[in-house]
Design a protein around this motif. Structure first.
Motif, PDB file in Angstrom:
ATOM      1  N   ALA A  15       0.841  -1.198   0.000  1.00  0.00           N
ATOM      2  CA  ALA A  15       0.000   0.000   0.000  1.00  0.00           C
ATOM      3  C   ALA A  15       0.875   1.246   0.000  1.00  0.00           C
ATOM      4  O   ALA A  15       0.643   2.200  -0.751  1.00  0.00           O
ATOM      5  CB  ALA A  15      -0.920   0.000   1.218  1.00  0.00           C
TER       6      ALA A  15
ATOM      7  N   ALA B  89     -13.839  -0.170   7.227  1.00  0.00           N
ATOM      8  CA  ALA B  89     -12.448   0.292   7.190  1.00  0.00           C
ATOM      9  C   ALA B  89     -11.630  -0.360   8.296  1.00  0.00           C
ATOM     10  O   ALA B  89     -10.496  -0.780   8.073  1.00  0.00           O
ATOM     11  CB  ALA B  89     -12.396   1.816   7.293  1.00  0.00           C
ATOM     12  N   LEU B  92     -10.809  -3.974   7.570  1.00  0.00           N
ATOM     13  CA  LEU B  92      -9.714  -4.121   6.616  1.00  0.00           C
ATOM     14  C   LEU B  92      -8.372  -3.749   7.236  1.00  0.00           C
ATOM     15  O   LEU B  92      -7.371  -4.432   7.021  1.00  0.00           O
ATOM     16  CB  LEU B  92      -9.967  -3.220   5.394  1.00  0.00           C
ATOM     17  N   GLY B 137      -7.285   7.319  -4.069  1.00  0.00           N
ATOM     18  CA  GLY B 137      -8.457   6.440  -4.087  1.00  0.00           C
ATOM     19  C   GLY B 137      -9.291   6.648  -5.332  1.00  0.00           C
ATOM     20  O   GLY B 137      -9.774   5.694  -5.942  1.00  0.00           O
ATOM     21  N   PHE B 141      -9.123   3.177  -7.155  1.00  0.00           N
ATOM     22  CA  PHE B 141     -10.317   2.353  -6.928  1.00  0.00           C
ATOM     23  C   PHE B 141     -11.494   2.766  -7.831  1.00  0.00           C
ATOM     24  O   PHE B 141     -12.118   1.932  -8.463  1.00  0.00           O
ATOM     25  CB  PHE B 141     -10.755   2.424  -5.463  1.00  0.00           C
ATOM     26  N   TRP B 147     -14.718   0.648  -9.611  1.00  0.00           N
ATOM     27  CA  TRP B 147     -15.653   0.435  -8.515  1.00  0.00           C
ATOM     28  C   TRP B 147     -16.644   1.586  -8.422  1.00  0.00           C
ATOM     29  O   TRP B 147     -17.618   1.499  -7.683  1.00  0.00           O
ATOM     30  CB  TRP B 147     -14.921   0.289  -7.183  1.00  0.00           C
ATOM     31  N   ALA B 152     -17.158   0.585  -1.122  1.00  0.00           N
ATOM     32  CA  ALA B 152     -15.928  -0.199  -1.235  1.00  0.00           C
ATOM     33  C   ALA B 152     -14.731   0.715  -1.487  1.00  0.00           C
ATOM     34  O   ALA B 152     -13.697   0.601  -0.823  1.00  0.00           O
ATOM     35  CB  ALA B 152     -16.068  -1.227  -2.347  1.00  0.00           C
ATOM     36  N   SER B 153     -14.878   1.634  -2.452  1.00  0.00           N
ATOM     37  CA  SER B 153     -13.780   2.557  -2.743  1.00  0.00           C
ATOM     38  C   SER B 153     -13.442   3.384  -1.513  1.00  0.00           C
ATOM     39  O   SER B 153     -12.269   3.558  -1.164  1.00  0.00           O
ATOM     40  CB  SER B 153     -14.152   3.519  -3.873  1.00  0.00           C
ATOM     41  N   MET B 156     -11.783   1.206   1.336  1.00  0.00           N
ATOM     42  CA  MET B 156     -10.404   0.840   1.016  1.00  0.00           C
ATOM     43  C   MET B 156      -9.486   2.036   1.209  1.00  0.00           C
ATOM     44  O   MET B 156      -8.392   1.926   1.774  1.00  0.00           O
ATOM     45  CB  MET B 156     -10.302   0.343  -0.434  1.00  0.00           C
ATOM     46  N   THR B 157      -9.921   3.200   0.716  1.00  0.00           N
ATOM     47  CA  THR B 157      -9.104   4.402   0.844  1.00  0.00           C
ATOM     48  C   THR B 157      -8.863   4.727   2.321  1.00  0.00           C
ATOM     49  O   THR B 157      -7.732   5.004   2.733  1.00  0.00           O
ATOM     50  CB  THR B 157      -9.809   5.591   0.166  1.00  0.00           C
ATOM     51  N   ALA B 159      -9.074   2.670   4.823  1.00  0.00           N
ATOM     52  CA  ALA B 159      -8.275   1.626   5.457  1.00  0.00           C
ATOM     53  C   ALA B 159      -6.789   1.909   5.252  1.00  0.00           C
ATOM     54  O   ALA B 159      -5.993   1.807   6.187  1.00  0.00           O
ATOM     55  CB  ALA B 159      -8.648   0.263   4.883  1.00  0.00           C
TER      56      ALA B 159
END
Lengths: 279, 291, 301
Positions: A15, B89, B92, B137, B141, B147, B152-153, B156-157, B159
């Motif tokens: 990441a 978040a 993850l 993001g 994503f 996405w 979800a996007s 993930m961002t 997280a």
């Protein structure tokens, strides 16, 4: 199981790498096009005229972050000491969630608070001393950010202070030290690593804050050393203009992000060097 | 957490023969500590009462209708989205962050160069402004993975954004567990894994938890990173739909100056949500530690 | 030494918090200017501008002449570097309502009684004056689609421009583009479209979508609020079926998109209610924003 932990570490690093690659790939070409000198040392930011000098914003971020540290670190650290060594148990259960709540207040609320309370206050005090200003200034942003980093400083420092084995304190008191002396001269130095970490996190939060700073800093892209004048930070520059920017302008803003990134890298490196030398 | 607290021993200063200078210094220090704490809580009290005074009178039942319309500007979808986003978040980021910290602190050889580099990089990452995460993001994503503006996007961002924070605080907490704990556990014949999960993690729980609480604060208060990734739809979203958290709800409401009162009412609810989430994580941690 | 400094700072901050407490309860803006009710306004002007590229700013600088062509024929926005730059309408409103010497500009639809709108060239900022053309600071709200819209998007567009859609526009204090439009009959299209862009257009778009859904319950329409340029970019790359902009489309955008004006909006120039000025000429506004006039006293002369 060892493998699982290792893979997790790798994913985290992935990441990290992904973001670095993205940032540099988008930002570095703009720096080359504009010229590193013109970009970093130019004092005029006028995207309309293809002038991309971010020195005012670099100075803006530095001034405001330094101001926030001057305001926030002493108060935060002393409050952490209070929480760990002075706070009566009865009210601790009430105060601790309060400091955590402070971390959960969104930046726009802080921004409104600054705009409605801090900015007019600075304007009125300055008017009292015969200066005619709007109040949106480096000082206003510093005070506001100083407040915003308090929960980070308090939370991490307090954890560090508590992690120092009780025997340090007891030993010191047994040798005749006062409560204060034991705390300040023995426990505090022992918690140095955690306290430094809290300051680094605080600097990170201060330098990266956008939504609140935008409301109180004035956002003028110019160089000034006057605490009572407005200035624009790098983050404010990115957030106000990114939505509209295209082409080189957009790349220049991402490049601003890269500069911010490098700044934080430098701060962290010097901290870890400092830490190692003292150890 | 409570048992390591030390009670102030105020008589110590009077009984012991201390130099005058030392005593004055002690008084000044004590004064500073109390002053700073008073100041912090005065500011805090002022901030919270400011929000309450501006917000509570505007809390109307219509703000809590099940569906949003421009008439009732209901915040119920935003509340649900906020909880959903926070859980996603954390789900993850916490395992990855925690396991990475465990790897760095318990498994990797101490003084390993690579480990040091990883540490510095994560510290660095914690300083990247959220707007940059938002842009990353959006490009990765939303656009690259198709996405779209979605939970979800956004999750993930977020997280990735809180990962360094969790990693760093968890590591600090693990580091502060005395080596004697580990040695004793090994001495009794426990394996490394057992030692980590049975001995080290429970003692480090308060520190890990403070990291999680800080992360919750960041997620709940985040706007810049979410506008570009989760969008601003006021609905109860599924994983691939757009939704707005309370902070974004507030941002959108206040943005055009049309719904300022409702924005402040949202801030009140936001505070309550933060309080509840903090209380919940404290409860969970207590359970985990007891076991 | 460090401790002394921190103690001083702490004290100063505490005083600040307390004084703030006091002043927040007395929010009459005139309180500080008590001595000079009758005298003309004076003091340094706090110029408040929107951010570069905001639809409101784009329209404002163009209409007032703050934006001028330079020697090479390129348009340059000459807003003074000393202007405070804020990125949201509410921040402009709050800043102006809390600062006697400030001047700013917002959408007519967002105007409220915490600030005072000045007459521009002697004309009051009202929807009627915008409609008649007497008030010159006005701009269109545009929506843009890539190519010719079909299905649900086309039906929704018909609705917006119909009598029913324009009535929604008027209800929300904006000005209709067509006051002789026909009533709307939905063709019953189903499906899902997404609309996104300007935060200035969003509030009225939200009302339009709700009114449309009442007529055509099978439609699903997503609304994303960001800014004009993001709306146009989104429409170009297909993220949005319909993009919204609170300004005219730029050349690069109209090359790819079809723009339609759905409403007109005035831009109100606002000052603090305690300010004694109540009318400004376009030229004066320009001089203030370019930075040639920096004190209210200069305007009295």
């Amino acid at each position: 199981m060892h493998g699982v932990f290792f893979v997790c570490a790798l994913v985290s690093i992935l990441a990290v790498v992904l973001i670095c690659v993205f940032l540099f790939a988008n930002g570095v070409p703009a720096m080359q096009k504009i010229g590193l000198d013109n970009f970093l040392l130019g004092t005029t930011w006028k995207p309309g005229n293809d002038l991309y000098g971010i020195l005012p914003m670099i100075l803006g971020s530095v001034y405001i972050t330094a101001g926030a540290i001057v305001v926030g670190v002493p108060i935060g650290l002393l409050t952490a000491i209070f929480m760990a060594f002075y706070c009566p148990k009865r009210i601790y259960g009430f105060l601790k969630p309060c400091t955590e709540l402070l971390a959960g207040i969104p930046s726009i609320v802080y921004g409104f608070f600054g705009m409605v309370i801090i900015v007019p206050l600075i304007r009125d005090i300055a008017a009292f001393f015969g200066r005619d200003i709007s109040g949106s200034s480096i000082l206003a942003a510093s005070i506001l950010l100083g407040i915003m980093i308090l929960p980070t400083i308090i939370g991490v420092s307090e954890a560090a202070l508590r992690a120092v084995p009780g025997s340090y304190y007891e030993g010191s008191v047994a040798m005749g030290a006062t409560h204060e002396r034991a705390v300040f001269s023995v426990v505090l130095p022992a918690a140095k690593s955690g306290v430094l970490a809290s300051i680094v996190l605080g600097i990170g939060r201060a330098i990266g804050e956008t939504m609140a700073v935008i409301m109180v800093a004035g956002n003028q892209p110019r160089v000034t050393g006057d605490m009572l004048k407005g200035i624009r930070t790098m983050t404010a520059n990115i957030v106000t203009e990114m939505g509209y920017a295209a082409d080189l302008h957009r790349e220049a803003l991402i490049a601003t992000g890269v500069v911010l990134f490098v700044f934080i890298l430098i701060i962290n490196l010097s901290f870890s060097v400092l830490k190692r030398r003292k150890d | 957490m409570e048992d390591i607290r030390m009670r102030p021993i105020s008589i110590a200063g009077k009984r012991q023969p201390v130099r005058l200078h030392g005593r004055v210094k002690s008084r000044v220090q004590r004064g500073l500590v109390y002053g700073a704490a008073a100041l912090t809580f005065a500011v805090l009290l002022f901030l919270i009462s400011y929000i309450l005074v501006r917000g509570v009178p505007n809390l109307k039942p219509s703000l809590f209708s099940w569906t949003y319309s421009s008439e009732n500007v209901s915040m119920v979808p935003a509340i649900i989205t906020t909880v959903e986003m926070t859980l996603l978040a954390l789900l993850l980021a916490v395992p990855f962050g925690l396991f990475t910290a465990i790897y760095l602190n318990e498994y990797a050889a101490r003084g390993n160069k690579l480990v040091n580099i990883i540490r510095i990089t994560t510290e660095t990452l914690s300083g990247i402004p959220s707007i940059v995460y938002g842009l990353f993001g959006m490009l990765f994503f939303v656009t690259y993975l198709h996405w779209g503006y979605s939970m979800a996007s956004g999750a993930m961002t977020l997280a990735i954004m809180i990962l360094p924070l969790i990693m760093r605080t968890a590591e600090e907490a693990l580091m502060s567990v005395p080596d004697s704990f580990r040695e004793a556990s090994f001495g009794l014949g426990a394996g490394r894994l057992r030692t980590v999960f049975r001995i080290v993690l429970p003692s480090a729980m308060p520190g890990i938890l403070s990291g999680i609480i800080l992360s919750i604060g960041r997620i709940v208060g985040e706007t810049a990173a979410l506008i570009f990734t989760a969008g601003t739809m006021a609905q109860i979203p599924s994983l691939l739909q757009s939704g707005r958290t309370l902070a974004i709800h507030m941002y959108v409401l206040s943005g055009e100056g049309l719904h300022m009162n409702e924005a402040y009412a949202t801030a009140v609810v936001l505070l309550i949500v933060v309080l509840l989430m903090n209380a919940l994580s404290a409860l969970v941690a207590k359970r985990l530690t007891k076991k | 030494m460090k401790k002394l400094v921190s103690a001083l700072l702490a004290g100063a901050l505490l005083c600040g918090a307390l004084a703030g407490c006091g002043s927040s309860t007395t929010q009459t803006p005139a309180a500080n200017g008590a001595g000079n009710e009758a005298t003309a306004m004076s003091g340094a002007i706090t110029v408040i501008s929107r951010e570069d590229g905001s639809g409101t700013r784009g329209a404002f600088v163009e209409l007032t002449g703050v934006e001028e062509k330079n020697a090479e024929g390129k348009k340059v926005d000459n807003t003074t570097a000393d202007a405070e730059v804020v990125n949201k309408t509410d921040v402009v409103l709050t800043s102006v309502s809390g600062n006697e010497k400030a001047i700013g500009y917002v959408s007519l639809g967002a105007l409220n009684n915490t600030v005072k709108a000045v007459k521009v060239d002697g004309t009051e900022a009202t929807t009627d004056n915008v409609k008649s053309g007497a008030y010159t600071l006005a701009r269109p709200f545009n929506i843009a689609t890539k190519g010719t819209p079909t299905g649900l998007a086309a039906d929704f567009l018909n609705f917006v421009l119909s009598k029913d859609g324009q009535a929604v526009v008027v209800d929300n204090k904006y000005i209709e583009v067509n006051d002789a439009a026909a009533a709307f009959v939905s063709d019953g299209s189903t499906g899902k479209i997404s609309i996104g862009g300007s935060s200035s257009v969003s509030p009225v778009m939200e009302k339009l979508i709700e009114a449309y859904k009442a007529l055509n319950p099978n439609a699903q329409i997503d609304l994303q609020t960001s800014d004009s340029t993001a709306g146009m970019t989104g429409a170009m790359d297909g993220t949005f079926d319909i993009g919204m902009a609170s300004r005219e489309l730029k050349d690069s955008e109209s090359a790819e998109l079809t723009g339609t004006a759905i409403a007109l909006d005035g831009i109100a120039v606002i000052i603090n209610p305690a300010n004694t000025v109540d009318s400004l000429t376009t030229e004066q506004i320009k001089e203030i924003y370019v930075g040639n006039v920096t004190d209210w006293a200069e305007l009295a002369a």
